[in-house]
Design a protein around this motif. Structure first.
Motif, PDB file in Angstrom:
ATOM      1  N   LYS A 270       0.824  -1.196   0.000  1.00 36.63           N
ATOM      2  CA  LYS A 270       0.000   0.000   0.000  1.00 36.63           C
ATOM      3  C   LYS A 270       0.870   1.263   0.000  1.00 36.63           C
ATOM      4  O   LYS A 270       0.595   2.221  -0.722  1.00 36.63           O
ATOM      5  N   MET A 271       1.952   1.226   0.794  1.00 39.59           N
ATOM      6  CA  MET A 271       2.822   2.403   0.833  1.00 39.59           C
ATOM      7  C   MET A 271       3.526   2.633  -0.502  1.00 39.59           C
ATOM      8  O   MET A 271       3.656   3.759  -0.961  1.00 39.59           O
TER       9      MET A 271
ATOM     10  N   HIS B 242       2.426   1.953  -3.303  1.00 37.94           N
ATOM     11  CA  HIS B 242       1.416   2.497  -4.199  1.00 37.94           C
ATOM     12  C   HIS B 242       1.197   3.997  -3.962  1.00 37.94           C
ATOM     13  O   HIS B 242       1.205   4.787  -4.902  1.00 37.94           O
ATOM     14  N   THR B 243       1.070   4.388  -2.704  1.00 44.15           N
ATOM     15  CA  THR B 243       0.826   5.811  -2.439  1.00 44.15           C
ATOM     16  C   THR B 243       2.058   6.637  -2.782  1.00 44.15           C
ATOM     17  O   THR B 243       1.959   7.791  -3.167  1.00 44.15           O
TER      18      THR B 243
ATOM     19  N   SER C 107       2.048   7.796  -6.248  1.00 47.54           N
ATOM     20  CA  SER C 107       1.205   8.951  -6.564  1.00 47.54           C
ATOM     21  C   SER C 107       1.671  10.200  -5.819  1.00 47.54           C
ATOM     22  O   SER C 107       0.905  11.111  -5.574  1.00 47.54           O
TER      23      SER C 107
ATOM     24  N   ASP D 281       3.322  10.698  -2.641  1.00 51.58           N
ATOM     25  CA  ASP D 281       3.596  10.844  -1.209  1.00 51.58           C
ATOM     26  C   ASP D 281       5.095  10.690  -0.954  1.00 51.58           C
ATOM     27  O   ASP D 281       5.764   9.928  -1.631  1.00 51.58           O
TER      28      ASP D 281
ATOM     29  N   PRO E  19      -5.775   5.617 -10.763  1.00 47.56           N
ATOM     30  CA  PRO E  19      -4.580   6.316 -10.297  1.00 47.56           C
ATOM     31  C   PRO E  19      -3.489   6.317 -11.377  1.00 47.56           C
ATOM     32  O   PRO E  19      -3.353   5.332 -12.106  1.00 47.56           O
TER      33      PRO E  19
END
Ligand SMILES: Nc1nc2c(ncn2[C@@H]2O[C@H](COP(=O)(O)OP(=O)(O)OP(=O)(O)O)[C@@H](O)[C@H]2O)c(=O)[nH]1
Ligand SMILES: [Mg+2]
Ligand SMILES: [Zn+2]
Length: 363
Positions: free
Chosen positions: A54-55, A57-58, A61, A63, A348
């Motif tokens: 999940k990290m 992935h973010t 985008s 982060d 995304p």
């Protein structure tokens, strides 16, 4: 085993941690960043950490990825000496620069949660007040307290003159001339090292940052290497950022020397602070938008002619201002682009080039 408090954990982090239910996770501090893998210090000792899916992935985008000094939420994998990083605790401070070679304004984190930043410049050909002004802008923007270290004092006959010059361009900032080779000025440096305090080193390659780590640690923690004979430049010996626990107490982050420091102004007011003297005198100019070049009634020109302001400092004032303005424009442009993309793409946005590859070539 060392305690988490030696690594900077305190009641304030405790408070932050207990804001959410994190009962299955442990806090850990990033001590080294190897791109895809991190070294993380936890109450169970040091382990390898990798980002959760999940990290990752973010991060794609936009982060910010974890940096050395960050406190992270770690899921320890029993008996494996490794864990999964699930999140980053809000940073108290972050030292950033503009990512080298990036087309849009991109922040690159050098280290997080640093209390004191040692701006190191050696007293040989590396010495350059204008470069120091740039480093000071970065320090003030980051929210850390800068300290100027003039290294290799053994190579220079007029260390006091240079120290006085630094005090002039950086009023209120402590300046120390040191020599690791001759063991000079160690007490002054040790004075900053208290349990839980994080100090980071920055400066050109070859200015002696890793030598300072070894000098304080009393061991050869870090590899060091001679500078080039022909132009006194370093050889980029240190290639990744790393945080060390020092025997005196306190933590020290060694970083790779920068080729050039591209400023990243996140509106921290660093530029205004570094050139506060010029800004103040500029209040007295006849025109509010005076560029202090050759306008009538320019108070800054009067100060330059009277020898109160160094002409070169004034040039750097303008140069860095232009740079930051240009960068803000770039940022606005990429923001507009992002907004357009947001409207047109429902899924995304995935970047084509590998995120991690681009990180490895950063220095
Ligand atoms: N004469 C003298 N040389 C020093 C001193 N401190 C460091 N050096 C030398 O300077 C060279 C570069 O030192 P490093 O510690 O590798 O420099 P660095 O800033 O870590 O360089 P990068 O890792 O490339 O960013 C080495 O040859 C050191 O021995 C000093 O106090 N006096
Ligand atoms: Mg080094
Ligand atoms: Zn003016």
């Amino acid at each position: 085993m060392n305690k988490l408090t030696q690594y900077g954990w305190n009641t304030s982090w405790d408070h932050e941690w207990s804001k959410e239910d994190r009962s299955l996770l442990k806090p850990g501090r990033i001590t080294a960043d190897f791109g895809q893998m991190y070294r993380v210090y936890t109450s169970e000792g040091e382990v390898w950490g990798e980002l959760s899916g999940k990290m990752k992935h973010t991060l794609q985008s936009g982060d910010p990825s974890p940096a050395v000094g960050d406190w992270v939420e770690l899921q320890l994998l029993e008996g494996e000496g490794r864990g999964i990083i699930h999140g980053i605790l809000d940073r108290k401070t972050s030292i950033s620069r503009q990512k080298a070679g990036a087309k849009s304004a991109q922040e690159q984190l050098i280290a997080a949660n640093v209390d004191i930043l040692f701006l190191v410049t050696s007293l040989n050909d590396d010495y350059n007040p204008r470069r120091m002004e740039r480093y000071l802008i970065m320090a003030w923007n980051s929210g850390v307290s800068p300290v100027i270290l003039l290294s290799k004092a053994d190579l220079c006959d007029d260390a006091e003159v240079k120290a006085a010059e630094m005090e002039l361009i950086a009023p209120g900032v402590p300046v120390h001339a040191i020599s690791a080779l001759e063991d000079l000025g160690k007490d002054a440096v040790i004075g900053y090292l208290k349990e839980g305090v994080t100090v980071a080193l920055t400066g050109s390659s070859g200015c002696g940052k890793s030598t300072i780590v070894n000098w304080l640690a009393g061991t050869s923690e870090q590899r060091t290497q001679g500078i080039r004979e022909d132009d006194s430049r370093g050889r980029h010996t240190t290639t990744h950022r790393e945080l060390f626990l020092l025997p005196q107490g306190g933590l020290m982050v060694d970083t790779p020397g920068m080729r050039e420091l591209q400023l990243y102004d996140d509106d921290g007011g660093g530029w205004e602070q570094v050139f506060a003297d010029i800004e103040a005198i500029g209040e007295g100019c006849r025109f509010a938008d005076c560029q202090h070049i050759n306008e009538a009634g320019c108070a800054v020109r009067v100060a330059v002619n009277a020898g109160e302001i160094d002409e070169k400092r004034l040039l750097n004032y303008r140069k860095t201002q232009r740079e930051l303005q240009f960068q803000m424009k770039k940022e606005a442009r990429s923001q507009r682009k992002m907004n357009r993309k947001d409207r047109s793409v429902k899924e995304p946005v995935r970047r084509k080039s590998s995120f991690w590859n681009s990180r490895l070539n950063e220095e």
